[in-house]
Design a protein around this motif. Structure first.
Motif, PDB file in Angstrom:
ATOM      1  N   PRO A 174      42.449  31.167  43.234  1.00 23.60           N
ATOM      2  CA  PRO A 174      41.624  32.340  42.927  1.00 23.60           C
ATOM      3  C   PRO A 174      41.926  32.797  41.509  1.00 23.60           C
ATOM      4  CG  PRO A 174      43.547  33.013  44.161  1.00 23.60           C
ATOM      5  CD  PRO A 174      43.655  31.508  43.995  1.00 23.60           C
ATOM      6  N   SER A 175      41.110  33.677  40.978  1.00 22.46           N
ATOM      7  CA  SER A 175      41.381  34.192  39.642  1.00 22.46           C
ATOM      8  C   SER A 175      42.736  34.909  39.635  1.00 22.46           C
ATOM      9  CB  SER A 175      40.269  35.143  39.213  1.00 22.46           C
ATOM     10  OG  SER A 175      40.034  36.111  40.213  1.00 22.46           O
ATOM     11  N   ALA A 176      43.464  34.785  38.509  1.00 23.21           N
ATOM     12  CA  ALA A 176      44.844  35.270  38.434  1.00 23.21           C
ATOM     13  C   ALA A 176      44.895  36.735  38.016  1.00 23.21           C
ATOM     14  CB  ALA A 176      45.649  34.398  37.470  1.00 23.21           C
ATOM     15  N   ASN A 177      44.353  37.588  38.886  1.00 20.97           N
ATOM     16  CA  ASN A 177      44.393  39.030  38.630  1.00 20.97           C
ATOM     17  C   ASN A 177      44.699  39.718  39.949  1.00 20.97           C
ATOM     18  OD1 ASN A 177      41.446  37.943  39.050  1.00 20.97           O
ATOM     19  ND2 ASN A 177      41.481  39.994  39.935  1.00 20.97           N
ATOM     20  N   LEU A 178      45.201  40.972  39.872  1.00 21.26           N
ATOM     21  CA  LEU A 178      45.335  41.754  41.091  1.00 21.26           C
ATOM     22  C   LEU A 178      43.928  42.008  41.616  1.00 21.26           C
ATOM     23  CD1 LEU A 178      48.049  44.284  39.879  1.00 21.26           C
ATOM     24  CD2 LEU A 178      48.352  42.467  41.587  1.00 21.26           C
ATOM     25  N   PRO A 187      39.765  43.190  36.385  1.00 18.61           N
ATOM     26  CA  PRO A 187      39.082  42.093  35.664  1.00 18.61           C
ATOM     27  C   PRO A 187      39.930  40.824  35.737  1.00 18.61           C
ATOM     28  CG  PRO A 187      39.196  44.076  34.294  1.00 18.61           C
ATOM     29  CD  PRO A 187      40.053  44.338  35.493  1.00 18.61           C
ATOM     30  N   SER A 188      39.281  39.670  35.785  1.00 14.20           N
ATOM     31  CA  SER A 188      40.020  38.407  35.812  1.00 14.20           C
ATOM     32  C   SER A 188      40.838  38.254  34.531  1.00 14.20           C
ATOM     33  CB  SER A 188      39.047  37.232  35.935  1.00 14.20           C
ATOM     34  OG  SER A 188      38.342  37.314  37.143  1.00 14.20           O
ATOM     35  N   ALA A 189      41.865  37.383  34.613  1.00 12.46           N
ATOM     36  CA  ALA A 189      42.751  37.158  33.466  1.00 12.46           C
ATOM     37  C   ALA A 189      42.209  36.010  32.629  1.00 12.46           C
ATOM     38  CB  ALA A 189      44.147  36.833  33.969  1.00 12.46           C
ATOM     39  N   ARG A 202      35.309  45.467  45.488  1.00 14.67           N
ATOM     40  CA  ARG A 202      35.255  46.000  44.140  1.00 14.67           C
ATOM     41  C   ARG A 202      35.843  44.954  43.186  1.00 14.67           C
ATOM     42  NH1 ARG A 202      38.931  50.185  41.623  1.00 14.67           N
ATOM     43  NH2 ARG A 202      37.685  50.934  39.878  1.00 14.67           N
ATOM     44  N   HIS A 203      35.247  44.865  41.992  1.00 17.08           N
ATOM     45  CA  HIS A 203      35.601  43.771  41.094  1.00 17.08           C
ATOM     46  C   HIS A 203      35.627  44.187  39.647  1.00 17.08           C
ATOM     47  CE1 HIS A 203      34.863  40.432  43.925  1.00 17.08           C
ATOM     48  NE2 HIS A 203      35.520  39.726  43.032  1.00 17.08           N
ATOM     49  N   TYR A 204      36.353  43.447  38.862  1.00 20.34           N
ATOM     50  CA  TYR A 204      36.233  43.455  37.396  1.00 20.34           C
ATOM     51  C   TYR A 204      36.464  44.840  36.778  1.00 20.34           C
ATOM     52  CZ  TYR A 204      33.397  39.562  39.157  1.00 20.34           C
ATOM     53  OH  TYR A 204      32.941  38.483  39.874  1.00 20.34           O
ATOM     54  N   ILE A 260      50.388  38.030  46.968  1.00 20.35           N
ATOM     55  CA  ILE A 260      50.630  38.340  45.541  1.00 20.35           C
ATOM     56  C   ILE A 260      49.428  39.069  44.946  1.00 20.35           C
ATOM     57  CG2 ILE A 260      50.831  37.292  43.234  1.00 20.35           C
ATOM     58  CD1 ILE A 260      52.581  35.138  44.457  1.00 20.35           C
ATOM     59  N   LYS A 261      48.230  38.631  45.293  1.00 19.94           N
ATOM     60  CA  LYS A 261      47.011  39.230  44.725  1.00 19.94           C
ATOM     61  C   LYS A 261      46.604  40.530  45.412  1.00 19.94           C
ATOM     62  CE  LYS A 261      42.984  37.328  43.759  1.00 19.94           C
ATOM     63  NZ  LYS A 261      42.377  37.292  42.445  1.00 19.94           N
ATOM     64  N   GLY A 262      47.122  40.743  46.640  1.00 16.97           N
ATOM     65  CA  GLY A 262      46.620  41.851  47.449  1.00 16.97           C
ATOM     66  C   GLY A 262      45.203  41.542  47.891  1.00 16.97           C
TER      67      GLY A 262
END
Ligand code: TXA
Ligand code: MG
Length: 313
Positions: free
Chosen positions: A132-136, A140-142, A220-222, A44-46
């Protein structure tokens, strides 16, 4: 889709993945003991399969059965002071107790007890959850249900806790040869941790013998789509966008996306990911960021996130 606690519990028991509020950011939750559900999180997150997940617990008594006997003894000091709360601790484990997929085949696992009433209620009803944080991956995290829905669609089940209080992920600590290291900066500053340990843990979030101690640091993040220019001097006569402070004056033509008051890092942390996500929501291609703030305490984490958000674009 906003769901109540009863539905959230039922979905987790059925092996589904749902979004759950914590005091840091929203998490994508699945039952630790259900390998298929854990696998769903990665797809789901990739998320790359070599990036392990944090195991979330309701209380300290649940931790000991997972650990190998050589766990660091001052763990108790840290746990008593910071749990429930935004601290994650990486510990040596008894490998039989944790599915390999969740910990990316490592001989350690990361643990946290979140300080949020809904997350706590859910954890008490379901048992340990990976979150994990709920973002793709890469985004950026949700920090709100809206952010989760924007990444995963309006039908995605979200346990609605409104906006998250900290707005930044937990600080991650790891012990090596008797010393604690911060391997991901986060909502708790090294200065605060020093009050418990008697020394300030070194920050080691970069490469270590070829691989970072925290695998997530490889990626890569955020990052919003907009290109960020981090500046300490504000350009004069510019009509672009700027992530800035509500108590500062910027050139007339500039559109200010407010981060909060420049004397309040907690407020800025809470607003940070919303501000980054707002750039994409508006379809902006670029923005300046006012980086004229201290580089200590929570500000150091804010600066680190902004640097990452501006990289590899
Ligand atoms: O605040 C938080 O920590 C949030 C909320 C939902 O609890 N969760 C979160 O999870 O930020 P995630 O998956 O986005 O980030 C977890 C980080 C990753 O960078 C991962 O590499 C690292 O923790 N990690 C997990 N297990 C590890 C381990 N055994 N050793 C080193 N790093 C680990
Ligand atoms: Mg994350």
């Amino acid at each position: 889709m906003r769901i109540p606690l009863e539905n959230a519990t039922e979905l987790i028991r059925k092996g589904e993945v749902i979004a759950v509020p914590t005091e840091t950011v929203y998490g994508l939750a699945a039952a630790l003991n259900n390998p298929k559900a854990v696998e769903k999180i990665f797809s789901i997150k990739g998320r790359p399969s070599n990036n392990p997940l944090i195991i979330h617990l309701a209380q300290i008594s649940q931790l000991l059965p997972f650990l190998s006997i050589d766990y660091p003894k001052d763990l108790e000091l840290l746990a008593n002071r910071f749990w429930p709360g935004p601290l994650t601790i990486v510990l040596p484990i008894n490998e039989e107790t944790i599915p390999a997929k969740a910990r990316a085949n490592l001989a350690t696992a990361a643990f946290r007890i979140p300080n949020h009433p809904l997350a706590q209620d859910l954890l008490r009803l379901t048992g340990p959850l990976v979150m994990p944080s709920a973002n793709l991956s890469g985004k950026p995290s949700a920090t709100s249900p809206e952010h989760v829905e924007s990444d995963f669609g309006s039908d995605f089940p979200v346990l609605d806790g409104g906006p998250c209080k900290c707005g930044l992920e937990s600080t991650i600590l790891m012990n090596r040869a008797g010393k604690w290291f911060v391997i991901r900066m986060g909502a708790i500053s090294p200065e605060k941790i020093a009050q418990v340990l008697g020394y300030s843990p070194s920050i080691d979030s970069g490469n270590h013998e070829g691989a970072p101690l925290c695998p997530g640091q490889l990626y890569r993040h955020y990052a919003p789509k907009a290109k960020l220019s981090l500046v300490t001097r504000i350009p004069i006569n510019h009509d672009g966008n700027i992530l800035g402070f509500t108590d500062r004056i910027y050139p007339k033509g500039m559109k200010v996306i407010p981060l909060g008051v420049s004397s309040n890092p907690e407020e800025v942390a809470e607003n940070l990911y919303s501000a980054l996500r707002f750039l994409d929501f508006k379809g902006f291609n670029s923005a300046f960021v006012d980086m004229d703030f201290p580089n200590s305490g929570l500000w150091a984490t804010i600066a680190e996130r902004l640097k990452k958000a501006s990289q590899n674009q």
